[in-house]
Design an enzyme around this catalytic site. Structure first.
Site, PDB file in Angstrom:
ATOM      1  CG  HIS A 156      -4.154   2.786  -1.191  1.00 45.56           C
ATOM      2  ND1 HIS A 156      -5.383   2.045  -0.366  1.00 45.56           N
ATOM      3  CD2 HIS A 156      -3.162   3.322  -0.033  1.00 45.56           C
ATOM      4  CE1 HIS A 156      -5.008   2.025   0.670  1.00 45.56           C
ATOM      5  NE2 HIS A 156      -3.818   2.497   1.238  1.00 45.56           N
ATOM      6  CG  HIS A 187       1.691  -0.194   5.168  1.00 43.71           C
ATOM      7  ND1 HIS A 187       0.903  -1.285   5.862  1.00 43.71           N
ATOM      8  CD2 HIS A 187       0.520   0.548   4.644  1.00 43.71           C
ATOM      9  CE1 HIS A 187      -0.473  -1.198   5.700  1.00 43.71           C
ATOM     10  NE2 HIS A 187      -0.715  -0.067   5.218  1.00 43.71           N
ATOM     11  CG  ASP A 244      -1.992  -0.860   1.164  1.00 45.38           C
ATOM     12  OD1 ASP A 244      -2.253  -1.685   0.179  1.00 45.38           O
ATOM     13  OD2 ASP A 244      -3.216  -0.618   2.060  1.00 45.38           O
ATOM     14  CG  ASP A 245       0.396   3.849   1.908  1.00 50.88           C
ATOM     15  OD1 ASP A 245      -0.675   3.932   1.694  1.00 50.88           O
ATOM     16  OD2 ASP A 245       0.785   3.466   2.948  1.00 50.88           O
TER      17      ASP A 245
END
Length: 245
Positions: A108, A204, A57-58
């Site tokens: 996202h 992450h 994610d990110d």
């Protein structure tokens, strides 16, 4: 008279307790990894094959991509990266690197907000602006969606359902627990103990605070492969089985 006054207090307290329970229940539902009010949600896939999807994610950020992508490429692993629109606009070259490497890109949101109690125009902007950045990077496959913090509310699933979009959550999240994320070894151990066929692993790795997560990725990949698992993208895994709660 005293009896009626005390009775009113009991009724008021009971009503307040009921409202609190309803709010807690509603928050639990909108935060659920396995349920949403509209449309399709995939927390894992029901399959007999020993396949697993590694998701990040990110970002994309230079720190995250430079640390993780070469390691994945050396091991022949394709993963799913749920990127934000703002970071993709800031680092279009990194998004293009992911596409060129054959990685899967997911949406996202633009600015990574909690998507609760947001008006439809805000939701549309967060998703569609990010889609445009992902397409600009040369990604032409269907774009999956993952809500920040797993928060979905009602308006967000409604938008996704109306546009035929799939919500992807996860069933293994090692770096969401401070005691697990304290060391790479703790993260690896958590993943190896909880992964099962069809699992979706959330990690992450994009920002400086996630050093232990970055360091854990090789151990996760090597450890799961030693147990007979094969790595696929989320879309590839969804094609193999049925959505599971």
């Amino acid at each position: 008279m005293r009896f009626f006054r005390s009775h009113r207090w009991i009724v008021a307290l009971t009503a307040a307790a009921g409202v609190c329970l309803l709010l807690i229940g509603a928050y639990t539902l909108v935060s659920s990894r396995t349920w949403q009010t509209f449309g399709r949600i995939v927390p894992r896939v029901e399959t007999r094959e020993k396949v697993v999807a590694l998701t990040f994610d990110d970002g994309p950020t230079p720190l995250g991509i430079d640390s993780v992508l070469p390691m994945l490429q050396r091991r022949g692993v394709r993963a799913t990266f749920f990127v934000t629109g703002a970071e993709t606009e800031r680092h279009p070259d990194l998004a293009r690197r992911l596409v060129a490497a054959g990685e899967e890109l997911g949406n996202h949101t633009w600015s990574h907000p909690r998507m609760l109690l947001k008006p439809p125009a805000f939701i549309r902007g967060e998703i569609e602006r990010t889609d445009l950045q992902i397409r600009a990077a040369g990604y032409h496959r269907p774009i999956l969606f993952r809500p920040p913090f797993g928060k979905k509310g009602i308006a967000l699933p409604l938008y996704l359902s109306r546009h035929g979009r799939t919500t992807v959550t996860w069933d293994v999240e090692p770096d969401s627990y401070a005691e697990v994320a304290a060391t790479p070894e703790g993260i690896v151990r958590h993943v190896l103990e909880r992964t099962r066929p069809g699992s979706i692993i959330l990690l992450h790795v994009m920002y400086p605070s996630r050093a232990t997560s970055r360091a854990a990725v090789p151990g996760i990949v090597d450890g799961l492969r030693a147990r007979g698992y094969r790595f696929v993208t989320v879309s590839e895994m969804v094609a193999l089985g049925h959505d599971a709660g």
